[in-house]
Design a protein around this motif. Structure first.
Motif: not given
Length: 152
Positions: A20-39
């Motif tokens: 749960v502490t993983r940064a949205y930017t790291d998730i975005a990179k892994e899933l090939n989307v923007s950080g804003g999309t994750i947010h």
């Protein structure tokens, strides 16, 4: 809301459920989307009630709470349930409480320091609750599985 959960939402949830502490930017990179999309996706999932929040999990034994027990509670009658819950909300050792079908009216999970503490909680905090007829206690010897439901 008419928003449907798609595969990207499930992937996001799966990654956050594991850390749960993983940064949205790291998730975005892994899933090939923007950080804003994750947010945006997380905001929608929270608004929908899919995500109820996040929490820090501690190991009770590491801070001196070595006993996990389950208590089946027999109520005098079902109509006392709501009042009994409100009284039990005041017992910090109760970490889960379920209204159940079957033999018990309620099923409770408690965490205590030791057997003396368990006896104290049972005798002085749970059994005196108005409407509690009697209880049955089960001490857990080991927790073998503790997980969230899989979303993938």
């Amino acid at each position: 809301m008419n928003y449907e959960i798609d595969n990207l939402d499930k992937q996001i949830l799966n990654l956050l459920m594991h850390n749960v502490t993983r940064a949205y930017t790291d998730i975005a990179k892994e899933l090939n989307v923007s950080g804003g999309t994750i947010h945006v996706r997380m905001k929608k999932l929270t608004e929908m009630g899919v995500v109820k929040g996040s929490q820090l999990l501690i190991n009770p034994a590491a801070i001196g709470f070595d006993i996990c027990a389950f208590i089946g509670v027999f109520l005098e009658k079902g109509s006392v349930y709501k009042d009994a819950v409100e009284q039990m909300r005041q017992v910090p050792e109760i970490v889960e409480l379920h209204y159940t079908t079957g033999s018990y009216s309620m099923f409770i999970k408690i965490i205590c320091r030791d057997t003396n503490h368990l006896r104290e909680v049972l005798n002085e905090k749970i059994q005196p609750v108005k409407g509690v007829q009697r209880t049955e206690t089960f001490i857990s010897l080991e927790e073998s599985i503790n997980r969230q439901i899989s979303v993938v």
